[in-house]
Design an enzyme around this catalytic site. Structure first.
Site, PDB file in Angstrom:
ATOM      1  N   THR A 187       7.233  41.151  68.715  1.00  0.00           N
ATOM      2  CA  THR A 187       8.462  40.777  69.410  1.00  0.00           C
ATOM      3  C   THR A 187       8.591  41.556  70.707  1.00  0.00           C
ATOM      4  O   THR A 187       8.036  42.638  70.840  1.00  0.00           O
ATOM      5  CB  THR A 187       9.685  41.118  68.518  1.00  0.00           C
ATOM      6  N   ARG A 215       8.288  28.207  59.998  1.00  0.00           N
ATOM      7  CA  ARG A 215       8.779  29.544  59.617  1.00  0.00           C
ATOM      8  C   ARG A 215       9.662  30.115  60.708  1.00  0.00           C
ATOM      9  O   ARG A 215       9.348  30.051  61.893  1.00  0.00           O
ATOM     10  CB  ARG A 215       7.603  30.480  59.357  1.00  0.00           C
ATOM     11  N   GLY A 217      11.642  33.694  61.867  1.00  0.00           N
ATOM     12  CA  GLY A 217      11.697  35.124  61.611  1.00  0.00           C
ATOM     13  C   GLY A 217      13.057  35.717  61.912  1.00  0.00           C
ATOM     14  O   GLY A 217      14.071  35.019  61.991  1.00  0.00           O
ATOM     15  N   THR A 237      12.164  44.834  65.905  1.00  0.00           N
ATOM     16  CA  THR A 237      10.813  44.290  65.950  1.00  0.00           C
ATOM     17  C   THR A 237      10.060  44.741  64.709  1.00  0.00           C
ATOM     18  O   THR A 237      10.354  45.789  64.140  1.00  0.00           O
ATOM     19  CB  THR A 237      10.068  44.761  67.217  1.00  0.00           C
ATOM     20  N   GLY A 238       9.086  43.931  64.298  1.00  0.00           N
ATOM     21  CA  GLY A 238       8.317  44.290  63.110  1.00  0.00           C
ATOM     22  C   GLY A 238       8.113  43.095  62.215  1.00  0.00           C
ATOM     23  O   GLY A 238       7.923  41.970  62.675  1.00  0.00           O
ATOM     24  N   GLY A 240       9.402  40.309  60.166  1.00  0.00           N
ATOM     25  CA  GLY A 240      10.671  39.601  60.190  1.00  0.00           C
ATOM     26  C   GLY A 240      11.360  39.493  58.850  1.00  0.00           C
ATOM     27  O   GLY A 240      12.587  39.639  58.750  1.00  0.00           O
TER      28      GLY A 240
END
Length: 322
Positions: A187, A215, A217, A237-238, A240
């Site tokens: 992200t 999908r 997130g 961020t990371g 989801g």
């Protein structure tokens, strides 16, 4: 109190051995985007304008997983998503499933400002983009050779992955690092506060490599990947799914509101105590001009600056670039 800005280019398993040819373009991109944001705040642009401006620039940089650099779904297509939130009004907008829109973050803002809704997705979002006259291109514009290779390796490993550095299982069951030691993380985002304490957040992503078509997130989910109110602005961020489960962005604000924690205390609590290790990072600013950039992954591409002259560009925990 004074203005402050923080931005990220994603958190994940970023190896310390990341080669210079992979690391330096991202460092320079962070430096470039931070400069744009600082100049905008000094010019007295509203925080929402600043956050959108910076994220648009990040979307246009192919080294990050948003816009031009978006990773591919299991079908080899791009499905981009983004959101914005204005802390002063708590108005927000979000989009997902975009395939032709050059700057998803700006479409998210148009959803906020030009519709009675908060969230538009897929064909409806694309049609709205055409109605608003935003810049669109053929979907192939977003499909890079690097991301074709990323998808190929993810499929061979039979996995959905957040970045390009996670080891995969080959036929001999031995761990093999993905090619080039590259790291293209989930992200991009920006948070900003002006000298009057007005806050805003913006976030954009291409999602996960080899994700199922359809999908969605955390990025477009208000309160998960993005949140802003009168106390703070947060962009996460990371992974989801972990961020959605933890309502990460809203929890930072909630800890400040209901527990009276400082921005740093709240952000650290959410990242280090309330989400699984290796899943999340965030950038946040408070109405007082404070900055927090915690993460529980190996690294997070990040940068910040404050009105009192502090600035930082970094990737790993104790390796400040400048």
């Amino acid at each position: 109190m004074g203005w402050a800005i923080a931005l990220h280019g994603g958190a994940g398993d970023i190896p310390l051995s990341l080669p210079p040819e992979r690391r330096q373009p991202r460092e320079e991109a962070l430096r470039h985007c931070l400069r744009i944001g600082v100049e905008a705040l000094k010019a007295k642009l509203p925080p929402l304008d600043v956050a959108e401006l910076v994220v648009r620039e990040l979307e246009n940089i192919p080294q990050f997983n948003a816009g031009r650099g978006s990773v591919l779904t299991s079908e080899g297509t791009v499905e981009m998503e983004a959101s914005v939130m204005d802390g002063a009004t708590m108005n927000c907008g979000a989009v997902s499933g975009l395939t032709t829109v050059v700057n998803a973050v700006s479409l998210a803002r148009l959803v906020m400002e030009k519709t009675p809704h908060i969230y538009l997705a897929f064909q409806g979002a694309e049609e709205f983009a055409r109605q608003q006259g935003v810049e669109t291109v053929d979907a192939t514009h977003f499909i890079t050779a690097e991301n074709i290779q990323r998808l190929k390796q993810a499929k061979e490993a039979n996995r959905v992955q957040i970045d390009y550095t996670q080891p995969i299982q080959n036929d001999s069951k031995k761990e093999t690092p993905l090619a080039s030691g590259d790291s293209q993380i989930g992200t991009v985002g920006c948070v900003a506060v002006d000298g009057d304490g007005n806050l805003a957040s913006a976030t954009s992503t291409g999602g996960l490599v080899n994700k199922m078509v359809g999908r969605i997130g955390d990025t477009p989910v208000i309160g998960a990947g993005t949140y802003a109110d009168a106390r703070c602005a947060v962009s996460a961020t990371g992974k989801g799914e972990a961020i959605i489960r933890g309502t990460v962005a809203r929890d930072v604000a909630a800890l400040m509101e209901f527990k009276g924690l400082s921005l740093e205390e709240a952000a650290n609590c959410v990242v280090h105590e309330r989400t699984p290790k290796g899943t999340v990072g965030l950038v946040a600013v408070s109405s007082k001009g404070e900055v927090a950039m915690p993460f529980n992954t190996t690294g997070m591409f990040r940068a910040c600056a404050t009105e009192d002259g502090y600035s930082e560009i970094a990737i790993w925990p104790a390796a400040k670039i400048e």
